[in-house]
Design a protein around this motif. Structure first.
Motif, PDB file in Angstrom:
ATOM      1  N   MET A  64      29.557  39.413  43.642  1.00 52.81           N
ATOM      2  CA  MET A  64      28.989  40.442  42.767  1.00 52.81           C
ATOM      3  C   MET A  64      29.793  41.738  42.852  1.00 52.81           C
ATOM      4  SD  MET A  64      26.426  39.024  41.240  1.00 52.81           S
ATOM      5  CE  MET A  64      27.522  37.606  41.230  1.00 52.81           C
ATOM      6  N   THR A  75      36.330  38.850  34.729  1.00 56.45           N
ATOM      7  CA  THR A  75      35.138  38.549  35.524  1.00 56.45           C
ATOM      8  C   THR A  75      35.088  37.088  35.942  1.00 56.45           C
ATOM      9  OG1 THR A  75      33.937  40.255  34.307  1.00 56.45           O
ATOM     10  CG2 THR A  75      32.633  38.674  35.560  1.00 56.45           C
ATOM     11  N   MET A  79      35.181  35.623  39.913  1.00 53.54           N
ATOM     12  CA  MET A  79      34.036  34.857  40.402  1.00 53.54           C
ATOM     13  C   MET A  79      34.479  33.486  40.892  1.00 53.54           C
ATOM     14  SD  MET A  79      31.110  36.626  39.973  1.00 53.54           S
ATOM     15  CE  MET A  79      29.704  35.722  39.383  1.00 53.54           C
ATOM     16  N   LEU A 245      26.512  45.582  39.160  1.00 52.84           N
ATOM     17  CA  LEU A 245      26.931  44.468  40.001  1.00 52.84           C
ATOM     18  C   LEU A 245      27.480  44.951  41.334  1.00 52.84           C
ATOM     19  CD1 LEU A 245      28.645  42.043  37.441  1.00 52.84           C
ATOM     20  CD2 LEU A 245      26.421  41.790  38.546  1.00 52.84           C
ATOM     21  N   LEU A 248      24.418  45.711  43.431  1.00 51.67           N
ATOM     22  CA  LEU A 248      23.794  44.452  43.836  1.00 51.67           C
ATOM     23  C   LEU A 248      24.603  43.782  44.946  1.00 51.67           C
ATOM     24  CD1 LEU A 248      21.765  42.132  43.476  1.00 51.67           C
ATOM     25  CD2 LEU A 248      23.222  41.260  41.633  1.00 51.67           C
ATOM     26  N   GLY A 249      25.923  43.705  44.768  1.00 49.99           N
ATOM     27  CA  GLY A 249      26.764  43.099  45.791  1.00 49.99           C
ATOM     28  C   GLY A 249      26.706  43.842  47.104  1.00 49.99           C
TER      29      GLY A 249
END
Length: 507
Positions: A64, A75, A79, A245, A248-249
């Motif tokens: 994230m 992205t 990932m 993100l 969140l990460g």
């Protein structure tokens, strides 16, 4: 708990069959002792497995964080690299990495047993230990992937990730964490470096410096992303596409760090001789380690918040998240052997180390999309030095009880031997990672396997390498279904009518 029928029988001399009674009672005591021993193993293995799950959850945090820190057009690529760090690292660590790290008996440099987990488990380690150490290994690989994001060929990720988790990282972890390692403070023969060994409890050097220095070499050899610096050499921000993100990460990594640092005790059911009472044991040290981890990260986050406000005039959430992680990376080495107040000092300095490293990176035109080399490499180094300065005598003797009366922190009255060992660790990690990962990245560069083409970089790797973008908002984003003409936004004409009527509308 030991019980002998011959010792117990005289105490039962008034009993009709004292020998039989003694034998029966001893069998019951032995059964209870075995059950208690089994329970102890089960509790400790469950604790270690839970810690391994927490550390593995950090991979989601890395994913994230990386996704939010790159532009939207890359992205899917970043990932996928995070998924492959775990997958490729799992196989390479199983086949080679664990053996190189913990394959005892061996020499001080590298292990040589348990390839492919042969002859496993053994009295000193079970499968839970392997899983925990694998989670650490892939964390180092995840750090490196952030440094070379947005311009690296996919095959290069596979090669470096397997090499890092299967050889480079395991050798360093053998030095510091294996019973045979030459710098291990808990070395089995007590022949310690400077009479102390280098204290790197959860890996400021073993994990964070290794990943950060590897990423440094990769980014240096690749060069900066297109547009990162202008023709005059001035820095141009290529900001990530999602601060959400990133936050969140960062929270996921914070959560996982409670397995990373407290979990590095490996066991929890252990009493400390001379403790303050029955409530005090390794379980208390585990809690203290979680507290020092929290305080260092929190202090670094707040220091970064106000420091960057003074320097740039903005309250930047991405900078705060990076500062938070820098504090965690720094406290990781000494989290178990320092007081909570010292952790605050650690976090405060770590924030300024990160800010200073970023300033230096801009001046040298070094491009690291996630500040991974600065954060993990720079703050990891500070964490090792911090431990050599602030390690407390009582905590050092509790955690490393194999040699009482050992050196501890310089500022705590323990002399400079521990600090000297910490400096040696920094130097050998710098040398080892540079000597292995530097030539690997240079070789990939010469074989044209490292950096993508300028055209692919400008278009974004999601489209050119992975078949499409990570985000699809609605059907209108599909170019194949769009008409050959597009309606423009309705807006007033620049030229008003001379009679004051309503202006014409361009459609």
């Amino acid at each position: 708990m030991a019980c002998s029928a011959s010792d117990l029988a005289p105490l039962l001399s008034t009993t009709v069959n004292s020998t039989g009674a003694a034998t029966y009672l001893c069998s019951q005591f032995t059964s209870i002792s075995n059950q208690l021993s089994d329970t102890s193993y089960a509790v400790n293995n469950t604790y270690l497995l839970f810690s391994a799950y927490l550390v593995f959850s950090m991979q989601l945090g890395f994913a994230m964080l990386c996704a939010g820190s790159v532009r939207a057009k890359n992205t899917m690529n970043i990932m996928l690299t995070n998924v492959l760090d775990a997958a490729a690292g799992g196989l390479s660590y199983y086949l080679f990495g664990y053996a190189f790290a913990f394959g005892s008996p061996s020499n001080g440099f590298i292990g040589r047993h348990f390839f492919g987990l042969s002859d496993f488990p053994y009295p000193q380690a079970d499968y839970s230990f392997f899983l925990y150490q694998w989670a650490f290994a892939i964390a180092a690989a995840g750090i490196t992937s952030g440094s070379i994001a947005e311009r690296t060929q996919f095959v290069a990720y596979l090669i470096y990730s397997s090499f890092l988790t299967g050889f480079v990282y395991p050798v360093v972890s053998h030095w510091l964490w294996s019973g045979d390692g030459w710098a291990n403070p808990a070395k089995s023969d007590n022949n310690l470096l400077f009479g102390s060994g280098a204290i790197d409890f959860a890996g400021s050097g073993v994990v964070h410096m290794v990943g950060g220095i590897a990423g440094l070499w990769g980014a240096l050899i690749e060069g900066p992303r297109i547009g990162r610096f202008d023709h005059n050499g001035r820095s141009v921000a290529l900001r990530g596409h999602s601060a959400s993100l990133v936050v969140l990460g960062s929270f996921l990594l914070w959560f996982g760090w409670y397995g990373f640092n407290p979990g590095s005790f490996l066991t929890i059911l252990k009493s400390y001789d001379g403790g303050a009472g029955g409530y005090y044991g390794q379980w208390s040290a585990v809690g203290r380690t979680a507290v020092t981890t929290t305080l260092a990260g929190s202090t670094a986050a707040l220091t970064t918040l106000f420091g960057k406000r003074l320097l740039s005039g903005h309250w930047n959430v991405v900078d705060v998240c990076n500062g938070l992680l820098g504090g965690f990376a720094a406290i990781t080495a000494g989290c178990s052997v320092v007081e909570p107040w010292a952790a605050i000092i650690c976090g405060f300095v770590a924030a300024w180390v990160l800010i200073g490293c970023n300033k230096l990176a801009d001046k040298l035109q070094y491009d690291d999309p996630l500040e991974a080399a600065q954060l993990h490499g720079g703050c990891g180094m500070w964490g090792l030095l911090f431990t050599g300065l602030f390690a407390k005598e009582a905590y050092v003797n509790e955690v490393y009880s194999n040699k009482p009366g050992r050196p501890y922190g310089l500022f705590m009255g323990g002399g400079g031997k521990l600090l000297a060992a910490q400096i040696i660790e920094i130097l050998v990690i710098l040398g080892w990672v540079s000597a292995t990962m530097g030539p690997l990245f240079y070789g990939l560069h010469k074989l044209k396997l490292l950096r993508i083409s300028a055209e692919d970089e400008m278009a974004g790797m999601d489209l050119t390498r992975h078949g499409g973008f990570a985000y699809a908002y609605d059907a209108e984003d599909d170019a194949s279904g769009k008409p050959s003409f597009m309606m423009k936004k309705v807006q007033p004409s620049k030229n008003a009518t001379p009679n004051g009527d309503s202006p014409a509308i361009n459609v």
